[in-house]
Design a protein around this motif. Sequence first.
Motif, mmCIF file in Angstrom:
data_model
loop_
_atom_site.group_PDB
_atom_site.id
_atom_site.type_symbol
_atom_site.label_atom_id
_atom_site.label_comp_id
_atom_site.label_asym_id
_atom_site.label_seq_id
_atom_site.Cartn_x
_atom_site.Cartn_y
_atom_site.Cartn_z
ATOM 1 N N THR A 163 -13.415 -14.705 22.050
ATOM 2 C CA THR A 163 -12.383 -15.626 21.596
ATOM 3 C C THR A 163 -11.788 -15.129 20.284
ATOM 4 O O THR A 163 -12.364 -14.270 19.605
ATOM 5 C CB THR A 163 -12.960 -17.039 21.368
ATOM 6 O OG1 THR A 163 -13.806 -17.019 20.207
ATOM 7 C CG2 THR A 163 -13.762 -17.507 22.584
ATOM 8 N N ARG A 165 -11.656 -16.844 17.652
ATOM 9 C CA ARG A 165 -12.553 -17.277 16.582
ATOM 10 C C ARG A 165 -13.684 -16.277 16.367
ATOM 11 O O ARG A 165 -14.171 -16.112 15.244
ATOM 12 C CB ARG A 165 -13.107 -18.667 16.884
ATOM 13 C CG ARG A 165 -13.996 -19.233 15.768
ATOM 14 C CD ARG A 165 -14.196 -20.720 15.900
ATOM 15 N NE ARG A 165 -12.942 -21.437 15.695
ATOM 16 C CZ ARG A 165 -12.793 -22.746 15.898
ATOM 17 N NH1 ARG A 165 -13.820 -23.472 16.342
ATOM 18 N NH2 ARG A 165 -11.634 -23.325 15.675
ATOM 19 N N PRO A 169 -12.895 -16.416 11.893
ATOM 20 C CA PRO A 169 -13.218 -17.852 11.920
ATOM 21 C C PRO A 169 -12.023 -18.758 11.675
ATOM 22 O O PRO A 169 -12.053 -19.937 12.054
ATOM 23 C CB PRO A 169 -14.256 -17.997 10.790
ATOM 24 C CG PRO A 169 -14.825 -16.638 10.618
ATOM 25 C CD PRO A 169 -13.712 -15.681 10.925
ATOM 26 N N ASP A 173 -10.372 -21.272 18.809
ATOM 27 C CA ASP A 173 -11.418 -20.902 19.764
ATOM 28 C C ASP A 173 -10.818 -20.737 21.160
ATOM 29 O O ASP A 173 -11.231 -21.410 22.117
ATOM 30 C CB ASP A 173 -12.515 -21.973 19.753
ATOM 31 C CG ASP A 173 -13.778 -21.506 20.487
ATOM 32 O OD1 ASP A 173 -13.978 -20.279 20.589
ATOM 33 O OD2 ASP A 173 -14.542 -22.376 20.948
#
Length: 356
Positions: A163, A165, A169, A173
């Motif tokens: 993903t 993410r 971060p 997602d």
Amino acid sequence: MSSVPVPVSSPRRAGTPLLALVVTLALGGCDGGAGASRDQVRAVGSSTVYPFAKAVAEQLARSDATIKSPIIESTGTGAGMKLFCAGIGPQHPDIADASRRMKRSEFDDCVAHGVKDIAEIQVGLDGVAFAEARGGSNLALTPQDIYRALAKNPYGRPNASRTWRDVNPALPDYPILVYGPPSTSGTRDALRELILTKGCDETQAMAALKASDHKRHDAICGEVREDGAYVDAGENDNLVVQKIEANPRAIGVFGFSYVEENADRIRGLTMSGVVPTYRTISDFSYPGARPLYIYVKKAHLKAIPGLQAYVTQWSKLWGKDGALAKLGMVVAPDAVLAQSARAVATMPSLDGGALK
């Protein structure tokens, strides 16, 4: 190359039987006796350059009824170079359209097949743009994000990111799904050189590897993953638009001119905070900005009717108020256009030693 002179008692128009005979004999001599002739220009190569090359061909045909409209084929830059370099003669293209500069290996291939005199002309600018459907999530990406998402072995390890993410971060997602050009495309080469490698070299270890082991560096930084996160969509940009419209979380990789042309359906994503626009590409503040070229086979200039006229037509249309700018081409700086105009007029031979 040798040619058989044919006596000409009076000037002839392009397309007359006598000129066709001259073309047959001149190119036949170059190719060791090939008997076919060709009475119109043939160009192959970049899908990014294709719409501009097609527009130049159509303008030429409208402006001079004695010249047949050139044949323009969208094969991808790499495949076009291979066809262009295969030899001299009517069965081989006259021009290679390219969305990146010719490689030294391609130049050497040309020379090996007798294509020794090539003129290089920069016709404009474009950019490698990442785009999504108008209803997409508006990802804000960096070259390092793209590298971590799409590299086959980021920093020397198999890519385990599934993903966005996983990559960063701060990103959503969503599964990584990018539709892009094939390995034969100049847009793919530009993706590797302008985005992937740049993102890779942002780490000190990879920058050091570039100096110590260039070949390994190129593999680690430039190879694209093959596990489905990156989908080779061929040279059909329309198909990519359909794919990302059907899945607003998917991303497509295009030449900027195509994003501009389809602004009602897709939008360009920021790269390091910079939106791909005409201005950011023309001043190279957008990370994916790149030059566009045509390569001309000089041995064909006198033998193929309309070839010099077609190349000259490019120079009539590539200005700030020209037809190519209206189609979405980013106009090159004035100094570059002046140099390109000189190249059209004098056709200097490309020095292979200047290529990488």
